[in-house]
Design a protein around this motif. Structure first.
Motif, short mmCIF file in Angstrom:
data_model
loop_
_atom_site.label_atom_id
_atom_site.label_comp_id
_atom_site.label_asym_id
_atom_site.label_seq_id
_atom_site.Cartn_x
_atom_site.Cartn_y
_atom_site.Cartn_z
N UNK A 142 -4.23 12.23 -6.10
CA UNK A 142 -3.07 12.49 -5.26
C UNK A 142 -1.94 11.54 -5.64
N UNK A 143 -0.70 12.04 -5.77
CA UNK A 143 0.42 11.22 -6.24
C UNK A 143 0.71 10.00 -5.36
N UNK A 144 0.74 10.12 -4.02
CA UNK A 144 0.95 8.90 -3.22
C UNK A 144 -0.16 7.87 -3.40
N UNK A 145 -1.37 8.33 -3.72
CA UNK A 145 -2.46 7.39 -3.97
C UNK A 145 -2.19 6.57 -5.23
N UNK A 146 -1.49 7.16 -6.17
CA UNK A 146 -1.09 6.43 -7.39
C UNK A 146 -0.22 5.23 -7.01
N UNK A 147 0.72 5.46 -6.11
CA UNK A 147 1.59 4.36 -5.67
C UNK A 147 0.79 3.27 -4.96
N UNK A 148 -0.17 3.67 -4.15
CA UNK A 148 -1.01 2.70 -3.43
C UNK A 148 -1.81 1.87 -4.42
N UNK A 149 -2.40 2.54 -5.42
CA UNK A 149 -3.20 1.83 -6.43
C UNK A 149 -2.33 0.84 -7.21
N UNK A 150 -1.15 1.28 -7.61
CA UNK A 150 -0.26 0.39 -8.36
C UNK A 150 0.18 -0.79 -7.49
N UNK A 151 0.52 -0.53 -6.22
CA UNK A 151 0.94 -1.61 -5.32
C UNK A 151 -0.19 -2.61 -5.11
N UNK A 152 -1.42 -2.12 -4.91
CA UNK A 152 -2.56 -3.03 -4.76
C UNK A 152 -2.83 -3.80 -6.04
N UNK A 153 -2.73 -3.11 -7.16
CA UNK A 153 -3.01 -3.73 -8.46
C UNK A 153 -2.07 -4.90 -8.72
N UNK A 154 -0.77 -4.64 -8.65
CA UNK A 154 0.20 -5.70 -8.95
C UNK A 154 0.36 -6.69 -7.80
N UNK A 155 0.36 -6.21 -6.58
CA UNK A 155 0.50 -7.10 -5.44
C UNK A 155 -0.60 -8.14 -5.38
N UNK A 156 -1.82 -7.70 -5.55
CA UNK A 156 -2.93 -8.64 -5.47
C UNK A 156 -3.07 -9.49 -6.72
N UNK A 157 -2.59 -8.99 -7.84
CA UNK A 157 -2.57 -9.83 -9.04
C UNK A 157 -1.63 -11.02 -8.81
N UNK A 158 -0.45 -10.74 -8.26
CA UNK A 158 0.49 -11.82 -7.96
C UNK A 158 -0.05 -12.71 -6.85
N UNK A 159 -0.70 -12.12 -5.86
CA UNK A 159 -1.30 -12.89 -4.78
C UNK A 159 -2.35 -13.87 -5.29
N UNK A 160 -3.14 -13.42 -6.26
CA UNK A 160 -4.16 -14.30 -6.84
C UNK A 160 -3.52 -15.48 -7.56
N UNK A 161 -2.45 -15.19 -8.28
CA UNK A 161 -1.76 -16.27 -9.01
C UNK A 161 -1.19 -17.29 -8.03
N UNK A 162 -0.56 -16.81 -6.96
CA UNK A 162 0.02 -17.74 -5.98
C UNK A 162 -1.08 -18.52 -5.26
N UNK A 163 -2.19 -17.86 -4.93
CA UNK A 163 -3.31 -18.57 -4.30
C UNK A 163 -3.86 -19.66 -5.23
N UNK A 164 -3.98 -19.34 -6.51
CA UNK A 164 -4.43 -20.36 -7.47
C UNK A 164 -3.46 -21.52 -7.54
N UNK A 165 -2.17 -21.23 -7.50
CA UNK A 165 -1.17 -22.30 -7.52
C UNK A 165 -1.28 -23.16 -6.27
N UNK A 166 -1.49 -22.54 -5.10
CA UNK A 166 -1.64 -23.32 -3.86
C UNK A 166 -2.90 -24.18 -3.90
N UNK A 167 -3.97 -23.65 -4.46
CA UNK A 167 -5.20 -24.44 -4.60
C UNK A 167 -4.95 -25.63 -5.52
N UNK A 168 -4.21 -25.42 -6.60
CA UNK A 168 -3.89 -26.52 -7.51
C UNK A 168 -3.05 -27.59 -6.82
N UNK A 169 -2.06 -27.17 -6.03
CA UNK A 169 -1.24 -28.13 -5.29
C UNK A 169 -2.10 -28.87 -4.27
#
Length: 137
Positions: free
Chosen positions: A67-94
């Motif tokens: 389903x086309x809207x599901x594509x948007x959800x998958x992309x948003x989760x994919x990139x959003x959580x990738x960036x979230x992981x990076x920021x969480x790693x940065x906070x752990x480092x700090x």
């Protein structure tokens, strides 16, 4: 090659991160660093949940068959959580830096309240970054 790596990542990462989240939630003290690790693990789990759909997409020659809207959800989760992981790693480092280099100042900065506040800000940033991906085709 990309779909096979995605499948391998999913098969290893899902049980490993699920176990890590269970241990962090039920078998460790809730220290500031533990709270940040719980958020990192949650980001990674959400990131891993979209891997099967991305793998199917690549196996089908980059043709989205869901389903086309599901594509948007998958992309948003994919990139959003990738960036979230990076920021969480940065906070752990700090957090680790402050704990090791400034141990006396760490008593005021490193608190559960601050860790929860930082984690909340990460999730707000992830949600804000996902909005454009959710609304665009």
């Amino acid at each position: 090659m990309v779909p096979l790596l995605g499948l391998l990542t999913f098969l290893i990462g899902l049980p490993a991160n699920s176990l890590a989240l269970w241990v962090l939630l039920f078998r460790t003290k809730k220290l500031p660093s533990t709270i940040l690790l719980i958020n990192l693990t949650t980001c990674d789990l959400l990131f891993l949940l979209v891997f099967p759909f991305r793998t199917i997409y690549h196996f089908k020659g980059n043709n989205w068959s869901f389903w086309e809207p599901f594509c948007r959800i998958v992309i948003a989760l994919f990139y959003g959580n990738m960036y979230g992981s990076v920021v969480c790693l940065a906070l752990i480092a700090v957090d680790r830096y402050v704990a090791l280099v400034h141990p006396f100042g760490a008593k005021t900065f490193r608190s559960n309240k601050n860790s929860w506040c930082m984690s909340t800000l990460v999730w707000i940033a992830v949600a804000a970054a996902a909005v454009p991906l959710l609304v665009s085709k």
